[in-house]
Write a protein that holds these residues in place. Sequence first.
Motif, mmCIF file in Angstrom:
data_model
loop_
_atom_site.group_PDB
_atom_site.id
_atom_site.type_symbol
_atom_site.label_atom_id
_atom_site.label_comp_id
_atom_site.label_asym_id
_atom_site.label_seq_id
_atom_site.Cartn_x
_atom_site.Cartn_y
_atom_site.Cartn_z
ATOM 1 N N ARG A 140 31.138 -1.563 -7.511
ATOM 2 C CA ARG A 140 31.544 -0.623 -6.463
ATOM 3 C C ARG A 140 30.445 0.365 -6.101
ATOM 4 N N PHE A 141 29.328 0.315 -6.795
ATOM 5 C CA PHE A 141 28.226 1.236 -6.535
ATOM 6 C C PHE A 141 27.246 0.611 -5.546
ATOM 7 N N GLU A 142 26.849 1.414 -4.587
ATOM 8 C CA GLU A 142 25.931 0.915 -3.568
ATOM 9 C C GLU A 142 24.613 1.666 -3.667
ATOM 10 N N GLY A 143 23.531 0.925 -3.557
ATOM 11 C CA GLY A 143 22.211 1.525 -3.620
ATOM 12 C C GLY A 143 21.298 0.882 -2.600
ATOM 13 N N LYS A 144 20.007 1.155 -2.716
ATOM 14 C CA LYS A 144 19.042 0.636 -1.753
ATOM 15 C C LYS A 144 17.711 0.448 -2.453
ATOM 16 N N THR A 145 17.033 -0.649 -2.142
ATOM 17 C CA THR A 145 15.684 -0.833 -2.663
ATOM 18 C C THR A 145 14.755 0.092 -1.876
ATOM 19 N N PRO A 146 13.639 0.509 -2.461
ATOM 20 C CA PRO A 146 12.786 1.477 -1.777
ATOM 21 C C PRO A 146 12.089 0.895 -0.540
ATOM 22 N N ASP A 147 11.814 1.779 0.434
ATOM 23 C CA ASP A 147 11.001 1.404 1.588
ATOM 24 C C ASP A 147 9.568 1.220 1.102
ATOM 25 N N ARG A 148 8.801 0.383 1.814
ATOM 26 C CA ARG A 148 7.417 0.163 1.409
ATOM 27 C C ARG A 148 6.576 -0.177 2.631
ATOM 28 N N LYS A 149 5.285 -0.172 2.448
ATOM 29 C CA LYS A 149 4.344 -0.484 3.523
ATOM 30 C C LYS A 149 3.471 -1.651 3.077
ATOM 31 N N LYS A 150 3.287 -2.610 3.966
ATOM 32 C CA LYS A 150 2.507 -3.802 3.660
ATOM 33 C C LYS A 150 1.299 -3.849 4.595
ATOM 34 N N ALA A 151 0.168 -4.286 4.067
ATOM 35 C CA ALA A 151 -1.048 -4.402 4.865
ATOM 36 C C ALA A 151 -1.614 -5.809 4.725
ATOM 37 N N THR A 163 -0.880 -3.356 9.593
ATOM 38 C CA THR A 163 0.092 -2.751 8.693
ATOM 39 C C THR A 163 1.488 -2.902 9.244
ATOM 40 N N MET A 164 2.480 -2.865 8.345
ATOM 41 C CA MET A 164 3.883 -2.885 8.752
ATOM 42 C C MET A 164 4.710 -2.099 7.748
ATOM 43 N N ASN A 165 5.671 -1.358 8.254
ATOM 44 C CA ASN A 165 6.590 -0.601 7.420
ATOM 45 C C ASN A 165 7.836 -1.444 7.200
ATOM 46 N N LEU A 166 8.218 -1.637 5.950
ATOM 47 C CA LEU A 166 9.369 -2.457 5.598
ATOM 48 C C LEU A 166 10.486 -1.557 5.095
ATOM 49 N N LYS A 167 11.669 -1.691 5.665
ATOM 50 C CA LYS A 167 12.830 -0.924 5.235
ATOM 51 C C LYS A 167 13.415 -1.565 3.980
ATOM 52 N N VAL A 172 0.840 -1.195 0.000
ATOM 53 C CA VAL A 172 0.000 0.000 0.000
ATOM 54 C C VAL A 172 0.879 1.251 0.000
ATOM 55 N N ASP A 173 0.251 2.388 -0.228
ATOM 56 C CA ASP A 173 0.944 3.670 -0.186
ATOM 57 C C ASP A 173 1.508 3.892 1.210
ATOM 58 N N LYS A 174 2.730 4.458 1.291
ATOM 59 C CA LYS A 174 3.385 4.637 2.587
ATOM 60 C C LYS A 174 2.624 5.580 3.509
ATOM 61 N N ASN A 175 1.842 6.493 2.946
ATOM 62 C CA ASN A 175 1.115 7.462 3.760
ATOM 63 C C ASN A 175 -0.314 7.029 4.078
ATOM 64 N N ALA A 176 -0.729 5.856 3.614
ATOM 65 C CA ALA A 176 -2.099 5.385 3.844
ATOM 66 C C ALA A 176 -2.249 4.888 5.279
ATOM 67 N N ASN A 177 -3.405 5.191 5.873
ATOM 68 C CA ASN A 177 -3.680 4.666 7.215
ATOM 69 C C ASN A 177 -4.646 3.489 7.109
#
Length: 95
Positions: A68-79, A56-60, A30-35
């Motif tokens: 040599r390049f470092e990145g990150k997958t996006p944060d998301r919210k699961k319901a 709901t749970m927020n996933l990092k 779900v959208d990260k800002n959804a309640n």
Amino acid sequence: MRSPHEVLIKPVITEKSMALKEDNKYTFIVDKNANKIEIKKAVEELFNVKVLKVNTMNLKGKKKRMGRFEGKTPDRKKAIVTLKPGDKIDLFEEL
């Protein structure tokens, strides 16, 4: 108020979420800002079912490297949405 398509991004289809389906629980990204209230209304409007409970749970995001390049997958919210006994979401039944 946002439309239900903005609140629910996509269903989660994994072995664990398919096992929860037997207990009438369905999982969505779900959208990260959804309640919880917005999530409940979106599911009821899109699938014509009665929702009893929303967890709901927020996933990092995880760190990923490409050489040599470092990145990150996006944060998301699961319901995890619990439906009234007898209700089903057809989207999951086809799998």
